[in-house]
Structure formats: C-alpha cells, structure tokens
Design an enzyme around this catalytic site. Structure first.
Site, PDB file in Angstrom:
ATOM      1  CB  SER A 139      12.407 -50.308  21.145  1.00  0.00           C
ATOM      2  OG  SER A 139      12.155 -50.258  19.757  1.00  0.00           O
ATOM      3  CE  LYS A 140      18.141 -43.816  21.972  1.00  0.00           C
ATOM      4  NZ  LYS A 140      19.083 -43.783  23.093  1.00  0.00           N
ATOM      5  NE  ARG A 141      16.607 -51.769  17.392  1.00  0.00           N
ATOM      6  CZ  ARG A 141      16.004 -52.864  16.915  1.00  0.00           C
ATOM      7  NH1 ARG A 141      15.956 -53.067  15.635  1.00  0.00           N
ATOM      8  NH2 ARG A 141      15.476 -53.742  17.738  1.00  0.00           N
ATOM      9  CG  ASP A 142      10.883 -50.820  16.792  1.00  0.00           C
ATOM     10  OD1 ASP A 142      11.391 -51.094  15.692  1.00  0.00           O
ATOM     11  OD2 ASP A 142      10.865 -51.606  17.744  1.00  0.00           O
ATOM     12  N   GLY A 143      11.154 -46.028  17.144  1.00  0.00           N
ATOM     13  CA  GLY A 143      10.574 -44.682  17.118  1.00  0.00           C
ATOM     14  C   GLY A 143       9.215 -44.610  17.789  1.00  0.00           C
TER      15      GLY A 143
END
Ligand code: GLU
Length: 493
Positions: A253-257
């Site tokens: 995920s984008k959020r977890d980079g």
C-alpha cells in the site's frame, strides 16, 4: 510458428506499482526468451484518472530496469500509435460493426435513471447489472434519439444463457455463466472507448499473442472473448498473474510506503536486486537458483514456472538480495552510491571524514543505503552508552578496570606522529606487547570508549583513524573521567 508478441499496457495514473513492474518484467522476459517483441502501450482512455508526468515515470522506470521495448509511443512501430488517446477515432467503427451484427447496442439511459434502478435492485437484495433496457428500443426510436443528439454509450450485448470459458495459462479453465456477465460499456459518452473495449481492439490490431496482466482481469476476460468471437478474431493466449501482496492478507500500500518502485529506489535498494527479487515473487525457475542477472532471467523464464498463489513480497528477503548485490558492487560504484548518504550523515560536522576508508569498512555491512546514516552516526556524535558495555567475557574486560587500559593507551596516542591507521595500529600494538597485555583487554575498552557501541564497522584502530586525533583524544578523556568517577582511580600501569 507465429512470432510471440507481448505487451505492457499501463494506465498513467501515478507512480509505478511494484505489481506493474513485475507484470512488465514477465512480459519482457517472455518476449526476449521467445525471440519475440515486447510492446509498450499507454492506456489513457480514462481521462479522469490521468496524472501529469505519469507516462514519463513509466518510460523512465522501464528504461532504468533495462526493459527496453521494441514498439511503443516514443519508438513507433508498424502498429502505432501506441497511446490509446491518439487512437481514439479508431474504436467507434468497430463498435458500430458490433451494433450491426447484434453484439452491441446504443444505450441512452441517463446516470440518474441507472442510479435509480440500481438502488431498486439493491433494495430487492439483487446485484445490479444493466437490464438491457435500451436493447429493446425500436430501430426508429434509436434513430430518433441519435438524430436529436441524445447522449449515448454503446454497450456489449452479452448472451443471457450458457456460459463462456477459456483456458488461462496460469489459472487453468475459467468459466463464467453468461447471465452473470454485465453488458459493459464499450464506448463512453465522450466518444472514448473503455478499457474493456480498447484492450480487445488494440491487442488484436497489434498482433498480441500472449496477454500477461494482473488477475483482476481474470473474470472479465470471458466478455473480451465474446468480443473476439463477434469479430471473428483469433483469441490470444492469457496469462493472468496473481497479485503481489505484502503478506497473506495485505496488499502493498501507498500508505505503508511499500507499493512503488520509486519507494524502494529512494530508500537505497539497487534496481538489479529489486528486479531479481521481483522476478521470484510469483515465478520460480524450477531449481534452487536465486541470483539472476536480467540476461539469466531471460534464459530461465518460462510461463510454466508462474504460480497461481499470491506473490508475497517480503521486504526482509529483498533486503537480503540487496545486501548481496551491494557486496558485489565494484568498490568505486559503492563509494559513489554511498557518498550522498555519508554526506547526509555528517552534515554540519566540522571534522573531515575519509569517505573512501569508511566505504571500505561499510560495503560488506550495508544492506540498504538508507541505513548508512544510522550506522555511522557514532562517528559524528558520541552516543550515550551504559558502562556495562565494557564487560566482555571473552576479552576479560570489565568497567572497573577499563580506565586502566584507557590510561595506558592515551599517552601512546598523544605521542603519535602522523595520524594514520598504520601508525595507530603499530604504536598501540607495541605498547600492548610491551606491557604483556592481551590485545582484547585494551582494544575492547578502547573501541567502547571512542564509539559507545558494541558493534561497529571496523575496530578500534579504524575508528580512531576516522575520528581524527583531536576527537579520539577528547572521547578518550571523557571516557576515562566517567570511569574514574564511577570506580575511582585505578592503578595506572
Ligand atoms: N491499463 C490496464 C491497467 O493498467 C492494463 C491491463 C492489461 O494489461 O490489459 O491495469
């Protein structure tokens, strides 16, 4: 045998997702392995999702990884243009052909009407699919609406009975009851084709033989096959690829980079390591080899080695690969890649640091470049540490006696001529011998006193050299004072 033609068909909607890079890679590897062609096609018909600059990111990423395409937007080729928006006038005549043969129809339903019917269906507990309302309009009615300029879309007319099946090269037999197939939109109100339509037309016109793409298209493919059949075109081979996941439950995920190629490159992963590892997330060579250059991947790749279970992208494993690749870098290359991280680590420091020597000590210990600053921070500022660190069973050292060893070394270092590693080494070793001490009994406390760490790149001599005379002596003084404070003055030998 017909030439193998594969394609990577990304939508320019942002950065390159690792799953996308892997899809591109498998397409590239298969084309090269089979002596065929690898085509790049930009799928930008969904104008609302476009992100400026994203097409350039696709070019740069593929080039960076060494996946050069044979035909594509900036390269041209016999089957261009290779950007779907540049092909937009080409799709409508095909859709009209399907209308004439009864495989498609005009639909004038408005958004509001559709939303209403959808809500009603949901209220009845049904999943809404288009109810073929406009299929039943009379020819005259359709003509009248078209003449009057009523906005329309063109929909596929899917059969309501029977089933459509095909054989996927990874997932095997896929079968869908036709009554579950939606009459999907082929041409949108703005005249643009949908992905669902354009992919069929373009794959056919571009002579694609093997379609390798994410498994999210597995269940729409029967609809695409109905289109191929309606046109009387040969159906290509399908190779759907399982999703790349972080673990069994989570997507990257984008959020977890951890979703994008650039996330990893900017953290200091080497593209060769990333490509090598990505190739193995969902494919296996059939033996226990793990390290592959791109050329070796081309040789080894085969569709039969693709797996249908989700590919788990394990960052720890990637990190292991990365460390192997870093170790194998020519020293000068390592130095140039490490230098910006050293600069970052030593920003604002008023001492000089020998990056070359530091790099020699660090190359074998670097797993990812972004870990460098933390690993070398002790050379900039002396870290806080517990006196317990002076304990070492093997070296027979303890905090109570550490000051003695340090007081022995201090004058030796103070008297040193040129501050070179060889001088530091030779003079300290001479003194140890002279006093009949064990090396570790002096070198362990010395390293703790000037690094504050039990684990360091290099030993006492290397660290003293890198710190420089002044800093080494200052750290030594502070360590002695602290030990004497805690345990009283020892017997200086
Ligand atoms: N443009 C589609 C995507 O980015 C490509 C799917 C395909 O390869 O057919 O998901």
């Amino acid at each position: 045998m017909t030439e193998v033609r594969t394609r990577f068909a990304p939508s320019p909607t942002g950065f390159m997702h690792l799953g996308g890079v892997r899809t591109a890679l498998y397409n590239y590897l298969y084309a090269r392995k089979m002596g065929g062609k690898f085509i790049l096609r930009i799928e930008d018909t969904d104008q609302e999702r476009l992100v400026p600059g994203a097409t350039q990111v696709i070019y740069d990423t593929l080039r960076d990884c060494g996946m050069d395409w044979d035909e594509g937007p900036d390269k041209g080729g016999e089957y261009g243009p290779y950007i779907q928006s540049d092909r937009k006038d080409l799709y409508l005549p095909y859709a009209e052909e399907l209308i004439r043969s009864g495989h498609a129809y005009y639909c004038f339903c408005t958004k509001e009407e559709l939303a209403e019917r959808k809500a009603a269906a949901e209220a009845r507990g049904e999943v809404f699919k288009y109810d073929k309302h406009c299929l039943h309009l009379s020819k005259e009615e359709v003509e009248r609406k078209l003449k009057a300029g009523v906005p329309y879309v063109i929909r596929q007319n899917t059969p309501t009975e029977g089933e459509t099946s095909y054989k996927d090269m990874v997932f095997g037999e896929i079968s869908m009851p036709n009554d579950t197939l939606d009459d999907m939109v082929l041409i949108k109100q703005d005249g643009m084709p949908t992905y669902n339509f354009a992919n069929v037309i373009d794959d056919h016109l571009m002579g694609i033989t093997h379609i390798m793409r994410g498994m999210e298209y597995l269940s729409s493919t029967p609809k695409y096959n109905l289109l191929y059949e309606a046109f009387g075109w040969e159906i290509p081979k399908y190779v759907h690829l399982p999703t790349v996941m972080r673990d069994k439950e989570h997507k990257l995920s984008k959020r977890d980079g951890d979703a994008y190629y650039s996330d990893f490159i900017s953290k200091g992963y080497l593209k060769e390591a990333l490509i090598n590892y990505l190739a193995l997330v969902g494919w296996n060579p059939g033996d226990d080899r793990e390290m592959f250059t791109m050329d070796e991947l081309v040789q080894a790749f085969d569709i039969s080695g693709l797996s249908k279970s989700p590919g788990i992208f394990d960052v720890e494993k990637l990190t292991w690969f990365n460390a192997q690749y870093i170790r194998q870098l020519p020293f000068e290359k390592y130095l140039s890649l490490a230098t910006p991280w050293f600069e970052k680590a030593f920003e604002g420091m008023d001492r000089q640091m020998d990056f070359r020597r530091l790099a020699e000590l660090m190359q074998g210990r670097t797993e990812v470049f972004n870990r460098i600053p933390e690993m070398v921070a002790f050379l900039k500022d002396m870290p806080a540490y517990e006196l317990d660190l002076y304990f070492n069973k093997k070296m027979k050292t303890a905090p109570e006696t550490a000051a003695d060893a340090l007081c022995m070394v201090k004058p030796v270092l103070e008297a040193l001529g040129p501050w070179t590693e060889a001088e530091i080494h030779d003079r300290v070793m001479d003194a140890i011998q002279e006093k009949g001490l064990k090396n570790g009994a002096v070198l362990w406390p010395l390293r703790i006193a000037i690094s504050g760490l039990a684990n360091t790149p290099g030993g006492a001599f290397e660290i003293a050299y890198l710190l420089g005379r002044e800093e080494t002596l200052a750290r030594l003084d502070r360590a002695i004072a602290r030990l004497q404070d805690a345990y009283g003055k020892g017997n200086v030998q």
